[in-house]
Write a protein that holds these residues in place. Structure first.
Motif, PDB file in Angstrom:
ATOM      1  N   ALA A   1      65.187  99.472   8.379  1.00 30.42           N
ATOM      2  CA  ALA A   1      66.753  99.021   8.721  1.00 30.42           C
ATOM      3  C   ALA A   1      66.514  99.012  10.435  1.00 30.42           C
ATOM      4  O   ALA A   1      67.286  98.226  10.937  1.00 30.42           O
ATOM      5  N   LEU A   2      65.615  99.986  10.840  1.00 32.22           N
ATOM      6  CA  LEU A   2      65.658 100.080  12.503  1.00 32.22           C
ATOM      7  C   LEU A   2      65.284  98.920  12.668  1.00 32.22           C
ATOM      8  O   LEU A   2      65.675  98.347  13.912  1.00 32.22           O
ATOM      9  N   ALA A   3      64.129  98.436  12.151  1.00 38.70           N
ATOM     10  CA  ALA A   3      63.306  96.903  12.968  1.00 38.70           C
ATOM     11  C   ALA A   3      64.382  96.075  12.868  1.00 38.70           C
ATOM     12  O   ALA A   3      64.804  95.560  13.773  1.00 38.70           O
ATOM     13  N   ALA A   4      65.176  95.400  11.358  1.00 35.89           N
ATOM     14  CA  ALA A   4      66.042  94.869  11.075  1.00 35.89           C
ATOM     15  C   ALA A   4      67.366  94.946  12.589  1.00 35.89           C
ATOM     16  O   ALA A   4      67.523  93.719  13.332  1.00 35.89           O
ATOM     17  N   TRP A   5      67.687  96.035  12.941  1.00 38.39           N
ATOM     18  CA  TRP A   5      68.381  96.045  14.041  1.00 38.39           C
ATOM     19  C   TRP A   5      67.910  95.404  15.729  1.00 38.39           C
ATOM     20  O   TRP A   5      68.421  95.156  16.102  1.00 38.39           O
ATOM     21  N   ARG A   6      66.955  95.931  15.263  1.00 35.91           N
ATOM     22  CA  ARG A   6      65.711  95.743  16.762  1.00 35.91           C
ATOM     23  C   ARG A   6      65.856  93.725  16.672  1.00 35.91           C
ATOM     24  O   ARG A   6      66.059  93.343  17.466  1.00 35.91           O
ATOM     25  N   SER A   7      64.848  93.485  15.549  1.00 34.15           N
ATOM     26  CA  SER A   7      65.627  91.949  15.511  1.00 34.15           C
ATOM     27  C   SER A   7      66.972  91.742  15.855  1.00 34.15           C
ATOM     28  O   SER A   7      66.966  90.608  16.497  1.00 34.15           O
ATOM     29  N   TYR A   8      67.994  91.802  15.568  1.00 33.23           N
ATOM     30  CA  TYR A   8      69.751  91.562  15.543  1.00 33.23           C
ATOM     31  C   TYR A   8      69.745  91.433  17.222  1.00 33.23           C
ATOM     32  O   TYR A   8      70.360  90.456  17.304  1.00 33.23           O
ATOM     33  N   GLY A   9      69.466  93.065  17.612  1.00 31.74           N
ATOM     34  CA  GLY A   9      69.203  93.083  18.985  1.00 31.74           C
ATOM     35  C   GLY A   9      68.703  91.747  20.190  1.00 31.74           C
ATOM     36  O   GLY A   9      69.497  91.211  21.314  1.00 31.74           O
ATOM     37  N   LEU A  10      67.405  91.246  19.292  1.00 36.43           N
ATOM     38  CA  LEU A  10      66.619  90.488  20.093  1.00 36.43           C
ATOM     39  C   LEU A  10      67.532  89.123  20.432  1.00 36.43           C
ATOM     40  O   LEU A  10      67.376  88.405  20.708  1.00 36.43           O
ATOM     41  N   LEU A  11      68.363  88.959  19.541  1.00 37.20           N
ATOM     42  CA  LEU A  11      67.955  87.577  18.909  1.00 37.20           C
ATOM     43  C   LEU A  11      70.032  87.673  19.451  1.00 37.20           C
ATOM     44  O   LEU A  11      70.255  86.401  20.305  1.00 37.20           O
ATOM     45  N   LEU A  12      70.750  88.624  19.063  1.00 36.31           N
ATOM     46  CA  LEU A  12      72.036  88.369  20.235  1.00 36.31           C
ATOM     47  C   LEU A  12      71.482  88.604  21.554  1.00 36.31           C
ATOM     48  O   LEU A  12      72.458  87.874  22.382  1.00 36.31           O
ATOM     49  N   GLY A  13      70.919  89.518  22.135  1.00 35.69           N
ATOM     50  CA  GLY A  13      70.341  89.522  23.176  1.00 35.69           C
ATOM     51  C   GLY A  13      69.855  88.167  24.676  1.00 35.69           C
ATOM     52  O   GLY A  13      70.384  87.749  26.576  1.00 35.69           O
ATOM     53  N   CYS A  14      69.228  87.279  23.807  1.00 30.31           N
ATOM     54  CA  CYS A  14      69.117  85.700  23.614  1.00 30.31           C
ATOM     55  C   CYS A  14      70.736  84.931  24.292  1.00 30.31           C
ATOM     56  O   CYS A  14      70.937  84.901  25.139  1.00 30.31           O
ATOM     57  N   GLY A  15      71.571  84.916  23.661  1.00 28.56           N
ATOM     58  CA  GLY A  15      72.986  84.482  23.468  1.00 28.56           C
ATOM     59  C   GLY A  15      73.818  85.405  24.482  1.00 28.56           C
ATOM     60  O   GLY A  15      74.358  84.233  26.157  1.00 28.56           O
ATOM     61  N   VAL A  16      73.741  86.616  24.525  1.00 26.78           N
ATOM     62  CA  VAL A  16      74.303  87.022  25.918  1.00 26.78           C
ATOM     63  C   VAL A  16      73.816  87.104  27.344  1.00 26.78           C
ATOM     64  O   VAL A  16      74.695  86.600  28.085  1.00 26.78           O
ATOM     65  N   SER A  17      72.100  86.546  27.125  1.00 22.15           N
ATOM     66  CA  SER A  17      71.731  86.656  28.950  1.00 22.15           C
ATOM     67  C   SER A  17      72.370  85.272  29.086  1.00 22.15           C
ATOM     68  O   SER A  17      72.616  85.347  30.435  1.00 22.15           O
ATOM     69  N   SER A  18      72.744  84.298  28.203  1.00 18.53           N
ATOM     70  CA  SER A  18      73.192  83.033  28.810  1.00 18.53           C
ATOM     71  C   SER A  18      74.260  82.940  29.256  1.00 18.53           C
ATOM     72  O   SER A  18      74.786  82.517  30.125  1.00 18.53           O
ATOM     73  N   LEU A  19      75.761  83.748  28.482  1.00 19.44           N
ATOM     74  CA  LEU A  19      76.535  83.775  28.909  1.00 19.44           C
ATOM     75  C   LEU A  19      76.860  84.922  29.941  1.00 19.44           C
ATOM     76  O   LEU A  19      77.452  84.993  31.244  1.00 19.44           O
ATOM     77  N   ILE A  20      76.049  85.795  30.033  1.00 19.58           N
ATOM     78  CA  ILE A  20      75.686  86.045  31.730  1.00 19.58           C
ATOM     79  C   ILE A  20      75.369  85.594  32.599  1.00 19.58           C
ATOM     80  O   ILE A  20      76.481  85.818  34.005  1.00 19.58           O
ATOM     81  N   TYR A  21      74.805  84.813  32.610  1.00 17.70           N
ATOM     82  CA  TYR A  21      74.955  83.753  33.650  1.00 17.70           C
ATOM     83  C   TYR A  21      76.054  82.740  33.836  1.00 17.70           C
ATOM     84  O   TYR A  21      75.738  82.315  34.802  1.00 17.70           O
ATOM     85  N   CYS A  22      76.408  82.476  32.632  1.00 17.45           N
ATOM     86  CA  CYS A  22      77.666  81.019  33.046  1.00 17.45           C
ATOM     87  C   CYS A  22      78.573  82.436  33.985  1.00 17.45           C
ATOM     88  O   CYS A  22      79.267  81.908  34.472  1.00 17.45           O
ATOM     89  N   PHE A  23      78.871  83.864  33.492  1.00 19.87           N
ATOM     90  CA  PHE A  23      80.422  84.647  33.853  1.00 19.87           C
ATOM     91  C   PHE A  23      79.971  85.262  34.640  1.00 19.87           C
ATOM     92  O   PHE A  23      80.805  86.397  35.030  1.00 19.87           O
ATOM     93  N   THR A  24      78.922  86.047  34.641  1.00 16.15           N
ATOM     94  CA  THR A  24      78.254  87.103  35.459  1.00 16.15           C
ATOM     95  C   THR A  24      79.411  88.213  35.837  1.00 16.15           C
ATOM     96  O   THR A  24      79.640  88.693  36.557  1.00 16.15           O
ATOM     97  N   PRO A  25      79.780  88.979  33.818  1.00 15.56           N
ATOM     98  CA  PRO A  25      81.245  89.657  34.411  1.00 15.56           C
ATOM     99  C   PRO A  25      81.003  90.667  35.111  1.00 15.56           C
ATOM    100  O   PRO A  25      79.370  91.393  34.702  1.00 15.56           O
TER     101      PRO A  25
END
Length: 302
Positions: free
Chosen positions: A212-236
């Motif tokens: 389960a912990l590994a599944a959450w790590r995989s989820y965080g990695l995928l989410l981090g990919c999208g979040v990174s793009s949004l940070i570049y766009c908006f630098t909040p």
């Protein structure tokens, strides 16, 4: 806007209708939740909203109603242009329909925009000038505050952060995109990849289950990919994670933050905080009420 008065804020979700009655200071006076009708056609949702407003405000004290919808809204806040996860929703004049029955002003907003507005008013984004919120639920949505104001784009349809692509060969999304952030990070996507619900996965992680912990790590990695793009766009100043999956933030946050640090150059993330939203599932209805308060301000005082 300092005079006493009440407002109703509604968050229309794929599985539930969340309704609150608030005063003009944003204090919750009453709340009701009920399942979204099945099928969630425009007519059935409209009928349900009328009934639930009558239940939460039997004395008609509320001056206006704000409604958050899971899809883009026209810039005037009158028409639900499209809801990709609800059947039959295309250019629905929901504000007009509701006003005819409720006999008070109604304004519509995108549910993610309402959520970030709620967090900006009374939650984890209070007092900030630049804020991004991602909602992780039935779909993946969100909203953006720039220079203290809600960002809507040129035609009112901004933003749809869950529909950005992170894998051109990824699974199909209801939007027509492939490999969208939503297709990897929604509740259904996580349930499919993990083999159990997010709640069960959190319970197993809390008990130390390594799978389960590994599944959450995989989820965080995928989410981090999208979040990174949004940070570049908006630098909040702050990036918030809301919606039902955000309850598991402690389990996926380390992988998410590590991915952002790896992908985003230091100047674009300087001073950035990544944290869970504060208002939980109440942010959308609060933000919808705030939207009504601001966009219908003239009518409220007239």
């Amino acid at each position: 806007m300092d005079q006493p008065g009440e407002l109703i804020g509604i968050d229309v979700g794929g599985t539930g209708l969340k309704v609150g009655r608030f005063n003009y200071a944003g204090e919750l006076l009453a709340e009701l939740n009920q399942p979204t009708p099945t099928p969630a056609s425009p007519q059935s949702v409209c009928e349900s909203l009328i009934k639930i407003v009558e239940r939460i405000d039997p004395e008609n004290k509320a001056s206006a109603v704000g409604v958050g919808i899971p899809g883009p809204i026209d810039r005037s806040g009158r028409i639900a242009r499209l809801c990709i996860n609800l059947p039959g929703w295309e250019n629905v004049p929901l504000a007009d329909w509701l006003e005819q029955k409720l006999q008070r002003p109604v304004v519509l907003g995108n549910d993610g925009n309402c959520a970030v507005y709620g967090e900006h008013w009374k939650g984890a984004g209070e007092g900030l000038q630049d804020l991004v919120l991602l909602t992780l639920g039935t779909g993946v949505g969100g909203g953006v505050i720039i220079a203290g104001k809600l960002f809507l784009g040129c035609n009112g349809a901004a933003v749809e952060p869950g529909l950005i692509g992170i894998d051109p060969y990824g699974p199909a999304c209801n939007s027509g995109n492939n490999g969208s952030l939503e297709s990897f990070c929604s509740i259904s996507a996580l349930t499919t990849s993990a083999g159990c619900s997010p709640l069960e996965l959190s319970q197993r992680a809390a008990a130390g289950d390594q799978v389960a912990l590994a599944a959450w790590r995989s989820y965080g990695l995928l989410l981090g990919c999208g979040v990174s793009s949004l940070i570049y766009c908006f630098t909040p100043q702050r990036f918030l994670l809301g919606g039902g999956i955000s309850a598991a933030f402690p389990y996926f946050a380390p992988a998410l933050r590590a991915e952002v640090e790896k992908r985003v150059l230091a100047p674009s993330r300087q001073g950035l905080e990544i944290m869970a939203a504060a208002l939980g599932n109440g942010a959308g209805r609060l933000g919808a009420a705030r939207l009504a308060l601001e966009q219908l301000g003239g009518s409220l005082q007239g």
